[in-house]
Motif scaffolding. Structure first.
Motif, PDB file in Angstrom:
ATOM      1  N   LEU A 297      -5.864   2.644  -5.469  1.00  0.00           N
ATOM      2  CA  LEU A 297      -5.436   3.176  -5.791  1.00  0.00           C
ATOM      3  C   LEU A 297      -3.676   1.798  -4.584  1.00  0.00           C
ATOM      4  CD1 LEU A 297      -4.636   4.762  -8.504  1.00  0.00           C
ATOM      5  CD2 LEU A 297      -3.795   6.609  -6.540  1.00  0.00           C
ATOM      6  N   LYS A 298      -3.150   1.543  -5.425  1.00  0.00           N
ATOM      7  CA  LYS A 298      -1.533   1.065  -5.687  1.00  0.00           C
ATOM      8  C   LYS A 298      -0.823   1.870  -6.208  1.00  0.00           C
ATOM      9  CE  LYS A 298      -0.225  -3.663  -5.363  1.00  0.00           C
ATOM     10  NZ  LYS A 298      -0.674  -5.773  -6.105  1.00  0.00           N
ATOM     11  N   GLY A 299       0.091   1.636  -5.230  1.00  0.00           N
ATOM     12  CA  GLY A 299       1.129   1.960  -5.672  1.00  0.00           C
ATOM     13  C   GLY A 299       2.344   1.301  -5.424  1.00  0.00           C
TER      14      GLY A 299
ATOM     15  N   LEU B  58      -3.087  -1.688   2.670  1.00  0.00           N
ATOM     16  CA  LEU B  58      -2.641  -3.047   2.350  1.00  0.00           C
ATOM     17  C   LEU B  58      -1.151  -3.229   1.554  1.00  0.00           C
ATOM     18  CD1 LEU B  58      -4.124  -5.283   2.464  1.00  0.00           C
ATOM     19  CD2 LEU B  58      -4.629  -4.883  -0.160  1.00  0.00           C
ATOM     20  N   VAL B  59      -0.906  -3.989   1.928  1.00  0.00           N
ATOM     21  CA  VAL B  59       0.758  -4.916   1.627  1.00  0.00           C
ATOM     22  C   VAL B  59       0.707  -5.932   0.572  1.00  0.00           C
ATOM     23  CG1 VAL B  59       2.950  -5.044   2.573  1.00  0.00           C
ATOM     24  CG2 VAL B  59       1.686  -3.578   4.177  1.00  0.00           C
ATOM     25  N   CYS B  60       1.291  -5.633  -0.437  1.00  0.00           N
ATOM     26  CA  CYS B  60       1.313  -6.731  -0.981  1.00  0.00           C
ATOM     27  C   CYS B  60       2.821  -6.583  -1.223  1.00  0.00           C
ATOM     28  CB  CYS B  60       1.025  -6.334  -3.080  1.00  0.00           C
ATOM     29  SG  CYS B  60      -0.636  -5.845  -2.033  1.00  0.00           S
ATOM     30  N   ALA B  61       4.019  -7.961  -1.698  1.00  0.00           N
ATOM     31  CA  ALA B  61       4.653  -8.272  -2.034  1.00  0.00           C
ATOM     32  C   ALA B  61       5.682  -8.719  -3.125  1.00  0.00           C
ATOM     33  CB  ALA B  61       6.143  -8.831  -0.643  1.00  0.00           C
ATOM     34  N   GLU B  62       6.806  -8.516  -4.231  1.00  0.00           N
ATOM     35  CA  GLU B  62       7.104  -8.865  -5.045  1.00  0.00           C
ATOM     36  C   GLU B  62       8.162 -10.212  -4.555  1.00  0.00           C
ATOM     37  OE1 GLU B  62       9.778 -10.357  -7.071  1.00  0.00           O
ATOM     38  OE2 GLU B  62      10.166  -8.303  -7.169  1.00  0.00           O
ATOM     39  N   ASP B  63       7.596 -11.499  -4.575  1.00  0.00           N
ATOM     40  CA  ASP B  63       8.857 -12.235  -3.507  1.00  0.00           C
ATOM     41  C   ASP B  63       8.747 -12.986  -5.508  1.00  0.00           C
ATOM     42  OD1 ASP B  63       5.673 -12.708  -4.358  1.00  0.00           O
ATOM     43  OD2 ASP B  63       6.004 -14.832  -2.688  1.00  0.00           O
ATOM     44  N   LEU B  64       9.613 -13.063  -5.939  1.00  0.00           N
ATOM     45  CA  LEU B  64       9.876 -13.773  -7.223  1.00  0.00           C
ATOM     46  C   LEU B  64      11.456 -14.098  -7.115  1.00  0.00           C
ATOM     47  CD1 LEU B  64       7.329 -12.190  -9.791  1.00  0.00           C
ATOM     48  CD2 LEU B  64       7.151 -14.388  -8.541  1.00  0.00           C
TER      49      LEU B  64
ATOM     50  N   LYS C 217      -0.008   8.706   1.843  1.00  0.00           N
ATOM     51  CA  LYS C 217      -1.180  10.263   1.666  1.00  0.00           C
ATOM     52  C   LYS C 217      -1.560   9.545   0.330  1.00  0.00           C
ATOM     53  CE  LYS C 217       2.289  12.950   3.572  1.00  0.00           C
ATOM     54  NZ  LYS C 217       3.642  14.461   3.580  1.00  0.00           N
ATOM     55  N   TYR C 218      -1.118   8.673  -0.512  1.00  0.00           N
ATOM     56  CA  TYR C 218      -1.300   8.443  -2.268  1.00  0.00           C
ATOM     57  C   TYR C 218      -2.312   7.650  -2.330  1.00  0.00           C
ATOM     58  CZ  TYR C 218       2.589  12.607  -2.530  1.00  0.00           C
ATOM     59  OH  TYR C 218       2.749  13.917  -1.969  1.00  0.00           O
ATOM     60  N   PHE C 219      -1.965   6.612  -1.375  1.00  0.00           N
ATOM     61  CA  PHE C 219      -2.129   5.347  -1.990  1.00  0.00           C
ATOM     62  C   PHE C 219      -2.586   4.611  -0.666  1.00  0.00           C
ATOM     63  CE2 PHE C 219       1.240   6.320  -4.161  1.00  0.00           C
ATOM     64  CZ  PHE C 219       0.912   6.226  -5.773  1.00  0.00           C
ATOM     65  N   ASP C 220      -3.842   2.971  -0.833  1.00  0.00           N
ATOM     66  CA  ASP C 220      -4.183   2.831  -0.077  1.00  0.00           C
ATOM     67  C   ASP C 220      -3.338   1.189  -0.134  1.00  0.00           C
ATOM     68  OD1 ASP C 220      -6.273   4.133   1.552  1.00  0.00           O
ATOM     69  OD2 ASP C 220      -6.784   4.741  -0.432  1.00  0.00           O
ATOM     70  N   ALA C 221      -2.708   1.048  -0.734  1.00  0.00           N
ATOM     71  CA  ALA C 221      -2.551  -0.140  -1.260  1.00  0.00           C
ATOM     72  C   ALA C 221      -0.683   0.003  -1.727  1.00  0.00           C
ATOM     73  CB  ALA C 221      -3.068  -1.154  -2.023  1.00  0.00           C
ATOM     74  N   TYR C 222      -0.311  -1.198  -1.200  1.00  0.00           N
ATOM     75  CA  TYR C 222       1.379  -1.002  -1.844  1.00  0.00           C
ATOM     76  C   TYR C 222       1.941  -2.242  -2.051  1.00  0.00           C
ATOM     77  CZ  TYR C 222       3.566  -1.046   2.555  1.00  0.00           C
ATOM     78  OH  TYR C 222       3.950  -2.274   3.898  1.00  0.00           O
ATOM     79  N   ARG C 223       2.780  -2.017  -3.441  1.00  0.00           N
ATOM     80  CA  ARG C 223       3.505  -3.310  -3.473  1.00  0.00           C
ATOM     81  C   ARG C 223       4.639  -3.215  -3.064  1.00  0.00           C
ATOM     82  NH1 ARG C 223       7.829  -3.661  -7.895  1.00  0.00           N
ATOM     83  NH2 ARG C 223       7.719  -5.821  -8.750  1.00  0.00           N
ATOM     84  N   ILE C 224       5.616  -3.859  -2.484  1.00  0.00           N
ATOM     85  CA  ILE C 224       6.526  -4.219  -2.210  1.00  0.00           C
ATOM     86  C   ILE C 224       8.148  -4.721  -3.219  1.00  0.00           C
ATOM     87  CG2 ILE C 224       9.155  -3.875  -0.482  1.00  0.00           C
ATOM     88  CD1 ILE C 224       6.704  -4.755   1.663  1.00  0.00           C
ATOM     89  N   ASP C 225       8.952  -3.923  -4.179  1.00  0.00           N
ATOM     90  CA  ASP C 225       9.634  -4.132  -5.346  1.00  0.00           C
ATOM     91  C   ASP C 225      10.600  -5.054  -4.428  1.00  0.00           C
ATOM     92  OD1 ASP C 225      11.194  -4.470  -7.229  1.00  0.00           O
ATOM     93  OD2 ASP C 225      12.109  -3.176  -7.199  1.00  0.00           O
TER      94      ASP C 225
ATOM     95  N   LEU D 124      -6.369  -0.332  -8.747  1.00  0.00           N
ATOM     96  CA  LEU D 124      -5.768   0.648  -9.763  1.00  0.00           C
ATOM     97  C   LEU D 124      -3.843   0.633  -9.485  1.00  0.00           C
ATOM     98  CD1 LEU D 124      -4.765   1.547 -12.558  1.00  0.00           C
ATOM     99  CD2 LEU D 124      -6.010   3.547 -11.991  1.00  0.00           C
ATOM    100  N   GLN D 125      -3.514  -0.084 -10.408  1.00  0.00           N
ATOM    101  CA  GLN D 125      -2.154  -0.835  -9.413  1.00  0.00           C
ATOM    102  C   GLN D 125      -1.044   0.025 -10.693  1.00  0.00           C
ATOM    103  OE1 GLN D 125      -0.742  -4.235  -8.529  1.00  0.00           O
ATOM    104  NE2 GLN D 125       1.695  -3.629  -8.264  1.00  0.00           N
ATOM    105  N   ILE D 126      -0.384   0.663 -10.589  1.00  0.00           N
ATOM    106  CA  ILE D 126       0.833   2.062 -11.096  1.00  0.00           C
ATOM    107  C   ILE D 126       2.329   1.384 -10.369  1.00  0.00           C
ATOM    108  CG2 ILE D 126      -0.826   3.673 -10.750  1.00  0.00           C
ATOM    109  CD1 ILE D 126       0.703   5.213  -9.686  1.00  0.00           C
ATOM    110  N   LEU D 127       3.048   2.096 -11.592  1.00  0.00           N
ATOM    111  CA  LEU D 127       4.154   1.581 -10.619  1.00  0.00           C
ATOM    112  C   LEU D 127       4.543   3.104  -9.908  1.00  0.00           C
ATOM    113  CD1 LEU D 127       6.065   0.064 -14.704  1.00  0.00           C
ATOM    114  CD2 LEU D 127       4.992  -0.954 -12.518  1.00  0.00           C
ATOM    115  N   PRO D 128       6.120   2.986  -9.704  1.00  0.00           N
ATOM    116  CA  PRO D 128       6.919   4.225  -9.515  1.00  0.00           C
ATOM    117  C   PRO D 128       7.014   5.255 -10.038  1.00  0.00           C
ATOM    118  CG  PRO D 128       8.005   2.002  -8.936  1.00  0.00           C
ATOM    119  CD  PRO D 128       7.704   2.193 -10.269  1.00  0.00           C
TER     120      PRO D 128
END
Length: 897
Positions: free
Chosen positions: A460-462, A724-730, A529-537, A282-286
């Motif tokens: 949970l992805k932040g 887990l590291v994800c990135a917005e590379d657009l 503390k809150y997430f196990d994955a995140y998106r680097i904006d 489940l991915q959420i926004l900031p």
């Protein structure tokens, strides 16, 4: 006890190898004791130390390379080496290691996989009384929760190659398995062995590692000796983990108990739905606090005032004690019901009501809460940021503005204030205690949601925004980290032809790098503390940011910072004769004015321009920047006024080169200038020269430079946690971005309608890299249904040549076709396939919104967009939609996710 560490590593003259024993954490950095190692040949390195250890104790360590007083590189620190001292009779431990770079399958070491998907707990150390022992360690990250690693070998004690007699190994570290052997029972110093997997839940055939037999050569051993061998990672012929998930902002969630906006209680309900449909993410926004004005303009979730503080709007009031006053309770319940049935969020009413409720609850419950052991622990853990944040909020509300330059005092955080603000007996503490209380409540609720997600095997992805608000607490408390004479944004793209101006200050990376990016590392560690994955904006911002002058409204006059500007001599080297005034001042000629303003051209010449010579003009001083023009047209909203205002904006930005913001003798070709009048005025031969220069500058010149810039920052950040590291590379992506993301194992973002290959109109889903996130749309884009109808010729091309269907494309998008598109994305090789809740619902015509326009979350071209999208279906109702939920479950099962 004597400990001897051995490692083979080819060094060069002047290089030294150091053993670093971890003693704790200091901020984001490991605290460690360093020991210089010794070598006779530059390859075999060894060091002996004496250290008191007890059975069951674990020692963590890593190796690093130094030249003189400078560290050149170190091992992957996210998962370090460790030794568990299990031998009760040991007097000497000899450890044989190998150098660990970040592995290709680093994703499998993330907490997203180990703590959520696999969910395997560590085994407790088992002491042994061997007179001399051998410990075999190996990393095996592919094992699922029901699988266990076994070892088999030639020796009788290793099962003599009979799988029924294989020895089970212990799981002592992240994906690391080990076994202690009694060396006295070994008949040969040359031990041959192999690893295999057995399933705890059934008696299926074992799965053997994909390699030749392993050979371990034991040294001469005496009583009291233990040797530890760390072997290369075991690889098994098991399909890689692939995960399906949903994207939805927390504020968009709707439940029967919501208070007009989604909250952390609703987040738990959304986790239930994700789990029910066999999704695993489940991915959420900031979710950071964005409050500067207490108006709807604060709804922009990427403009945080604190990188740590959570937004009070997300508090789940239903999980808190009830107000004692029945009249107040009834009034709030009446308002809650009114706000909760609205089709969209009323940001101001929701936040005003929640703040009022929390103030009343703080008066009622606050004293007991902030005296509780739980709060005291929270305060100790967060005091470094919580105290300045609370003081900032108090002063913001007291002074009626977030612009701290306008406050009569306290224009900057004063560290000397911390003591008074931290002592409950002081008035200063009482002034800010409310903000401490609210953050405590929010953190407690979000941690509970995170734990709940892990219990449901849901990741949970932040989301980490690239910027911060220039009037926020971070800038107020640590201004040295920011450049306030620039604005961060993005160059022109499909979302915005004038570029995007986010208004954020740019980062002073020189200052940040001086202290090892501690500000960023602390930010990432707090997220963990809150997430196990995140998106680097906007991950491109770590390579270079699009920096726009503070006197600009649009992004066209920006330049990449840092970047290698061009000198006059370099430009002339391409064959373009340098004409500084023509190339760097706005190009305003009669024919330009006529084409932009048509019947208003004469009015514009008379009021806003000054004649210079011939048919040329310049802007009058009171309109010479876009900010001055914006101010002059404040409140003027007629069609004519907007036409003239936007036309004047375009005149100001009509230059061929932008002068470097830091060195006036360097220049940058203006982004997208090929669509402007100055470019149109060039001779064809000069256009060809400029295009060559332009392409070299934007796509080749800075590649190595930007690679080096990113590698100063990103390794420290991605190694700071096991998320887990994800990135917005657009966007305008230089080649070096892929180099860095591959090196650091960061998942890319793959969108079929925005392929990375510029030669393709649509991407091929089958060529998505495994290390990627596949999606149909993001929060910045039109949803699938909106996209389908906004450009019919493009949709027709997609329908015929990507979906390989004949005839005209149907409009609007039917549910069966949306299902086909979703199915294709789920079947892609990407590790993650994350779809917005709107795109999931597009497959069910009885469930989705009647009007696709109402699905839009953000319009990037509008910097003042009101973020208020809310699901039209409550989560309770969604859980009951059996046909829809089964359809999703079926799609996921068919895709192998």
């Amino acid at each position: 006890m004597k400990l001897q560490f051995n490692i083979n590593y080819q060094t060069y003259y002047g290089q030294d190898l150091l053993l670093n024993i971890v003693t704790g954490l200091n901020g984001g950095e490991h605290k460690y004791s360093a020991y210089r190692m010794h070598t006779a040949d530059g390859y075999h390195w060894q060091v002996e130390i004496n250290r008191e250890v007890l059975p069951g104790i674990q020692l963590n360590y890593f190796y690093s390379i130094w030249r003189g007083d400078e560290e050149e590189r170190r091992e992957w620190e996210t998962v370090v080496h460790h030794v568990v001292f299990n031998a009760e009779r040991a007097q000497t431990y000899r450890v044989f290691d190998h150098w660990n770079d970040i592995p290709r399958d680093a994703y499998l070491y993330s907490s997203a996989v180990t703590d959520c998907i696999t969910g395997r707990s560590l085994d407790k150390p088992s002491p042994n009384s061997f007179r001399k022992g051998v410990c075999i360690k190996v990393r095996a990250p592919q094992l699922g929760s029901s699988k266990r690693l076994f070892v088999l070998g030639t020796e009788t004690m290793l099962g003599a190659w009979n799988p029924e007699k294989g020895l089970p190994m212990k799981h002592y570290g992240t994906n690391e398995w080990s076994i202690d052997l009694d060396a006295a029972q070994l008949t040969n110093n040359r031990v041959e062995l192999k690893f295999f997997i057995k399933n705890d839940e059934n008696s299926a055939s074992p799965v053997w590692e994909y390699s030749d037999n392993r050979i371990v050569e034991l040294p001469q051993m005496d009583e009291g000796d233990v040797v530890v061998y760390e072997l290369d990672e075991a690889f098994f012929p098991i399909p890689p983990v692939r995960i399906a998930g949903s994207l939805v902002p927390v504020f968009s969630l709707r439940s029967e108990s919501s208070f007009g906006i989604g909250d952390f209680g609703d987040l738990r309900k959304m986790i239930d739905w994700v789990s029910l449909t066999k999704q695993r993410l489940l991915q959420i926004l900031p979710i950071n606090d964005t409050t500067t004005t207490h108006t709807w303009t604060d709804s922009y979730p990427y403009s945080c005032i604190s990188i740590f503080a959570l937004h009070p709007q997300y508090v789940d009031l239903s999980a808190l004690p009830k107000l004692n006053d029945k009249k107040q309770r009834d009034a709030f319940e009446k308002l809650r019901k009114e706000l909760n049935v609205l089709p969209q969020i009323d940001y101001e009413q929701v936040n005003n009501a929640k703040n009022e409720y929390l103030h009343l609850l703080f008066e009622q419950e606050g004293k007991a809460s902030i005296e509780s052991p739980e709060f005291k622990t929270f305060f100790v853990e967060t005091e470094h940021w919580l105290v300045p944040y609370a003081q900032y909020c108090h002063l913001r509300d007291k002074n009626g503005t977030a612009d701290f330059s306008k406050w009569p005092d306290h224009n900057r955080w004063n560290e000397a204030d911390r003591k008074a603000l931290s002592s409950p007996r002081n008035k200063a503490y009482k002034d800010v205690a409310y903000y401490y209380y609210v953050q405590f409540v929010l953190a407690t609720q979000l941690k509970a949601a995170h734990s709940y997600a892990q219990s449901k095997k849901v990741i949970l992805k932040g989301d980490i925004p690239i910027g911060v608000n220039r009037y926020g607490c971070d800038v107020w408390s640590e201004p040295r980290y920011f450049n306030l004479n620039g604005q961060a944004g993005a160059p022109p793209d499909d979302f915005s032809v004038n570029g995007q101006n986010w208004g954020f200050p740019t980062y002073n990376w020189d200052e940040m790098i001086k202290d090892n990016c501690t500000w960023w590392v602390n930010r990432f560690r707090n997220m963990a503390k809150y997430f196990d994955a995140y998106r680097i904006d906007h991950v491109l911002g770590f390579f270079r940011i699009w920096e726009i002058p503070v006197n600009s409204v649009h992004g066209l006059l920006g330049q990449f910072a840092p970047s290698l500007g061009m000198s006059r001599e370099e430009i002339e080297g391409y064959g373009l004769h340098w004409q500084e005034e023509l190339f760097t001042e706005p190009f305003i000629a009669d024919w330009v004015v006529d084409r932009i303003f048509r019947e208003h051209a004469d009015e514009v010449r008379g009021k806003y321009l000054e004649h210079t010579w011939g048919d040329r003009y310049r802007m009058r001083s009171e309109y010479c920047t876009q900010r001055k023009i914006e101010e002059a047209f404040t409140g003027e909203l007629s069609e004519k006024d907007i036409w003239i205002r936007d036309g004047l904006y375009s005149l100001v930005s009509d230059v061929l080169f932008v002068r470097d913001h830091r060195d006036p003798n360097l220049f940058h070709p203006r982004i997208s200038v090929q669509f402007d009048f100055i470019y149109e005025s060039l001779y064809d031969s000069d256009k060809a020269i400029f295009n060559k220069l332009y392409n070299d500058y934007y796509y080749r010149r800075n590649n190595q430079f930007w690679y080096q810039e990113a590698m100063k920052k990103l390794p420290k950040l991605v190694n700071a946690t096991r998320m887990l590291v994800c990135a917005e590379d657009l966007g305008m992506v230089p080649d070096c971005v892929a180099w860095v993301m591959n090196e650091l194992r960061i998942l890319s973002l793959e969108i079929q309608s925005m392929p990375k290959d510029p030669h393709l109109r649509f991407g091929h889903l089958g060529t998505n890299p495994y290390s990627s996130v596949s999606t149909i749309s993001t929060h910045d884009m039109p949803t699938l249904r909106l996209w389908w109808d906004e450009d019919w010729p493009r949709t027709q091309d997609y329908f015929n040549n990507v979906l390989h269907r004949e005839g005209p494309a149907p409009h609007p998008l039917p549910g069966w076709l949306a299902r086909d598109i979703v199915s294709r994305h789920l079947s892609s090789p990407s590790m993650l396939c994350v779809l917005s809740i709107q795109d999931w619902m597009s497959i069910d015509e009885t469930l989705r919104l009647a009007q696709p326009d109402a699905e839009r979350i953000n319009i990037p071209a509008n910097p003042k967009h009101y973020w208020r999208y809310r699901m039209h279906v409550s989560l309770e109702d969604l859980m009951k939609r059996n046909d829809f939920n089964y359809d999703i479950t079926d799609l996921i099962a068919q895709s192998g996710r």
